[in-house]
Design a protein around this motif. Structure first.
Motif, PDB file in Angstrom:
ATOM      1  N   LEU A   1      -4.167   0.183   2.738  1.00 17.22           N
ATOM      2  CA  LEU A   1      -4.007  -0.163   1.199  1.00 17.22           C
ATOM      3  C   LEU A   1      -4.864  -0.710   0.765  1.00 17.22           C
ATOM      4  N   HIS A   2      -5.487  -1.772   1.207  1.00 11.95           N
ATOM      5  CA  HIS A   2      -6.606  -2.459   0.555  1.00 11.95           C
ATOM      6  C   HIS A   2      -7.862  -1.528   0.313  1.00 11.95           C
ATOM      7  N   ALA A   3      -8.100  -0.915   1.304  1.00  9.56           N
ATOM      8  CA  ALA A   3      -9.467   0.009   0.981  1.00  9.56           C
ATOM      9  C   ALA A   3      -8.994   0.981  -0.018  1.00  9.56           C
ATOM     10  N   LEU A   4      -7.861   1.582  -0.185  1.00  8.82           N
ATOM     11  CA  LEU A   4      -7.536   2.507  -1.141  1.00  8.82           C
ATOM     12  C   LEU A   4      -7.693   1.641  -2.529  1.00  8.82           C
ATOM     13  N   GLY A   5      -6.921   0.406  -2.678  1.00 11.04           N
ATOM     14  CA  GLY A   5      -7.249  -0.159  -3.767  1.00 11.04           C
ATOM     15  C   GLY A   5      -8.370  -0.474  -4.179  1.00 11.04           C
ATOM     16  N   ARG A   6      -9.383  -1.032  -3.281  1.00  7.53           N
ATOM     17  CA  ARG A   6     -10.744  -0.984  -3.655  1.00  7.53           C
ATOM     18  C   ARG A   6     -11.318   0.064  -4.277  1.00  7.53           C
ATOM     19  N   LEU A   7     -11.167   1.057  -3.570  1.00 12.67           N
ATOM     20  CA  LEU A   7     -11.701   2.275  -4.084  1.00 12.67           C
ATOM     21  C   LEU A   7     -11.432   2.516  -5.466  1.00 12.67           C
ATOM     22  N   LEU A   8     -10.045   2.517  -5.954  1.00 12.96           N
ATOM     23  CA  LEU A   8      -9.559   2.674  -7.282  1.00 12.96           C
ATOM     24  C   LEU A   8     -10.184   1.791  -8.228  1.00 12.96           C
ATOM     25  N   VAL A   9     -10.320   0.413  -7.917  1.00 20.10           N
ATOM     26  CA  VAL A   9     -10.853  -0.690  -8.462  1.00 20.10           C
ATOM     27  C   VAL A   9     -12.390  -0.132  -8.860  1.00 20.10           C
ATOM     28  N   TRP A  10     -13.115   0.419  -7.851  1.00 15.28           N
ATOM     29  CA  TRP A  10     -14.408   1.012  -7.898  1.00 15.28           C
ATOM     30  C   TRP A  10     -14.635   2.037  -9.142  1.00 15.28           C
ATOM     31  N   SER A  11     -13.525   2.823  -8.823  1.00  8.37           N
ATOM     32  CA  SER A  11     -13.422   3.937  -9.684  1.00  8.37           C
ATOM     33  C   SER A  11     -12.921   3.702 -11.382  1.00  8.37           C
ATOM     34  N   GLY A  12     -12.697   2.404 -11.363  1.00  8.34           N
ATOM     35  CA  GLY A  12     -12.074   2.137 -12.812  1.00  8.34           C
ATOM     36  C   GLY A  12     -10.683   2.285 -13.075  1.00  8.34           C
ATOM     37  N   ARG A  13     -10.069   2.488 -11.967  1.00  8.36           N
ATOM     38  CA  ARG A  13      -8.772   2.865 -12.185  1.00  8.36           C
ATOM     39  C   ARG A  13      -7.933   1.672 -11.854  1.00  8.36           C
ATOM     40  N   TYR A  14      -7.930   0.593 -12.702  1.00 11.75           N
ATOM     41  CA  TYR A  14      -7.317  -0.621 -12.334  1.00 11.75           C
ATOM     42  C   TYR A  14      -5.935  -0.458 -12.289  1.00 11.75           C
ATOM     43  N   GLU A  15      -5.263   0.263 -13.119  1.00  8.78           N
ATOM     44  CA  GLU A  15      -3.639   0.222 -13.234  1.00  8.78           C
ATOM     45  C   GLU A  15      -3.212   0.851 -11.967  1.00  8.78           C
ATOM     46  N   GLU A  16      -3.898   1.751 -11.573  1.00  8.60           N
ATOM     47  CA  GLU A  16      -3.348   2.725 -10.159  1.00  8.60           C
ATOM     48  C   GLU A  16      -3.806   1.697  -9.199  1.00  8.60           C
ATOM     49  N   ALA A  17      -4.756   1.036  -9.156  1.00 11.98           N
ATOM     50  CA  ALA A  17      -5.251  -0.059  -7.911  1.00 11.98           C
ATOM     51  C   ALA A  17      -4.099  -1.025  -7.645  1.00 11.98           C
ATOM     52  N   LEU A  18      -3.313  -1.412  -8.730  1.00  9.52           N
ATOM     53  CA  LEU A  18      -2.326  -2.553  -8.520  1.00  9.52           C
ATOM     54  C   LEU A  18      -1.415  -2.088  -7.474  1.00  9.52           C
ATOM     55  N   ALA A  19      -0.798  -0.913  -7.553  1.00 11.53           N
ATOM     56  CA  ALA A  19       0.258  -0.713  -6.533  1.00 11.53           C
ATOM     57  C   ALA A  19      -0.157  -0.903  -5.066  1.00 11.53           C
ATOM     58  N   PRO A  20      -1.403  -0.239  -4.523  1.00  9.99           N
ATOM     59  CA  PRO A  20      -1.695  -0.509  -2.956  1.00  9.99           C
ATOM     60  C   PRO A  20      -2.014  -1.865  -2.894  1.00  9.99           C
ATOM     61  N   LEU A  21      -2.744  -2.646  -3.779  1.00  9.30           N
ATOM     62  CA  LEU A  21      -3.140  -3.874  -3.401  1.00  9.30           C
ATOM     63  C   LEU A  21      -1.935  -4.918  -3.355  1.00  9.30           C
ATOM     64  N   GLU A  22      -0.924  -4.680  -4.243  1.00  8.27           N
ATOM     65  CA  GLU A  22       0.269  -5.510  -4.423  1.00  8.27           C
ATOM     66  C   GLU A  22       1.039  -5.500  -3.135  1.00  8.27           C
ATOM     67  N   GLU A  23       1.046  -4.175  -2.623  1.00  6.36           N
ATOM     68  CA  GLU A  23       1.799  -3.859  -1.498  1.00  6.36           C
ATOM     69  C   GLU A  23       1.043  -4.196  -0.332  1.00  6.36           C
ATOM     70  N   ALA A  24      -0.252  -4.464  -0.088  1.00  2.00           N
ATOM     71  CA  ALA A  24      -0.958  -4.922   0.741  1.00  2.00           C
ATOM     72  C   ALA A  24      -0.805  -6.509   0.819  1.00  2.00           C
ATOM     73  N   ARG A  25      -0.653  -7.186  -0.279  1.00  2.00           N
ATOM     74  CA  ARG A  25      -0.619  -8.546  -0.708  1.00  2.00           C
ATOM     75  C   ARG A  25       0.856  -9.037   0.209  1.00  2.00           C
ATOM     76  N   ARG A  26       1.898  -8.334  -0.031  1.00  2.00           N
ATOM     77  CA  ARG A  26       2.964  -8.476   0.536  1.00  2.00           C
ATOM     78  C   ARG A  26       3.027  -8.854   2.060  1.00  2.00           C
ATOM     79  N   SER A  27       2.065  -7.978   2.749  1.00  2.00           N
ATOM     80  CA  SER A  27       1.927  -7.914   4.262  1.00  2.00           C
ATOM     81  C   SER A  27       1.016  -9.000   4.569  1.00  2.00           C
ATOM     82  N   ALA A  28      -0.138  -9.341   3.525  1.00  2.00           N
ATOM     83  CA  ALA A  28      -1.114 -10.289   4.109  1.00  2.00           C
ATOM     84  C   ALA A  28      -1.261 -11.296   2.964  1.00  2.00           C
ATOM     85  N   PRO A  29      -0.508 -12.177   2.469  1.00  2.00           N
ATOM     86  CA  PRO A  29      -0.347 -12.831   1.345  1.00  2.00           C
ATOM     87  C   PRO A  29      -1.589 -13.996   1.338  1.00  2.00           C
ATOM     88  N   ASN A  30      -2.351 -14.193   2.782  1.00  2.00           N
ATOM     89  CA  ASN A  30      -3.361 -15.165   2.725  1.00  2.00           C
ATOM     90  C   ASN A  30      -4.559 -14.319   3.148  1.00  2.00           C
TER      91      ASN A  30
END
Length: 254
Positions: A66-95
């Motif tokens: 999920l983090h890797a996908l979010g990074r790819l979307l950020v790199w692509s400038g697809r910031y809104e799309e990146a939020l969902a996978p990054l937030e989901e990853a954060r719930r499992s890895a908050p630190n």
């Protein structure tokens, strides 16, 4: 990895056998991850995002993927799309400080400046050595008129950058030992490789080899810990990011 830049024919040719393997039924997480990484390296973000989706299925939505996908979307400038996978990853890895930095970048790109500032601050509590994140936080604070706070962050950024440059010069004198450690690792002499690494300054390349030795010795958790430090020092290096994702998958995707 620069946008749309690829890394030449060698990597592109490397993508073809991976794609054939997947087409022939090799749907394991590591093969799919290698294909997604090659597609990203070759400047094919849409195909890479689709392949990362398959890796998510293969891993049961691993936070690492999920983090890797979010990074790819950020790199692509697809910031809104990146939020969902990054937030989901954060719930499992908050630190996970590295994850929080990428989430902050997505929030900034999506125009959610106040949230981005808060998340950058959380990230820097966890990875204070991540100088690029400190620089971005300083710019955001300056943009919102918090000039004193911005100047403090940028002062710390400049100090960290000078320290890193000094460390890199010192590490340059130790390349021969690092090369010997790599050779020993490739030959399978893990104990000798670990001994060759003793006392070397912890620049990103040294940390990468340390992590590879740990993983080869059956300690993926130790490899992950070391690779997180390496990525914080050199966030632009996708070889470190890919090694970190692979190590996390080796310990169950955490």
């Amino acid at each position: 990895m620069g946008k749309g830049s690829g890394v030449g024919g060698a990597v592109r040719r490397g993508e073809e056998p991976l794609r054939r393997a997947v087409d022939l039924g090799a749907r394991d997480a590591q093969t799919l991850l290698a294909l997604a990484t090659a597609e990203w390296e070759n400047g094919e973000p849409d195909r890479a995002a689709e392949t990362f989706g398959a890796v998510l299925v293969a891993t049961g939505r691993s936070p690492a993927v999920l983090h890797a996908l979010g990074r790819l979307l950020v790199w692509s400038g697809r910031y809104e799309e990146a939020l969902a996978p990054l937030e989901e990853a954060r719930r499992s890895a908050p630190n996970d400080g590295l994850l929080l930095v990428d989430l902050a970048r997505a929030l900034d790109g999506a125009g959610r400046t106040a949230e981005a500032i808060a998340v950058y601050r959380q990230a820097l509590e966890l990875v204070p050595e991540y100088w690029e994140a400190r620089y971005r936080l300083g710019l955001l604070l300056s943009r919102t008129g918090e000039d004193a706070a911005a100047e403090e962050e940028l002062r710390l950024f400049r100090r960290q950058q000078r320290q890193q440059q000094a460390e890199e010069r010192r590490a340059g004198l130790e390349r021969a030992r690092l090369g010997e450690a790599r050779r020993l690792l490739e030959s399978g002499d893990l104990a000798a490789a670990a001994e060759a690494l003793e006392g070397l300054a912890e620049d990103p390349d040294v940390l990468l080899v340390r992590a590879l030795v740990r993983r080869a010795a059956g300690d993926p958790e130790g490899a992950v810990t070391i690779l997180r430090r390496a990525v914080a020092l050199a966030p632009e290096r996708e070889d470190l990011r890919s090694a970190l994702t692979a190590a996390r998958l080796a310990m169950g995707g955490r």
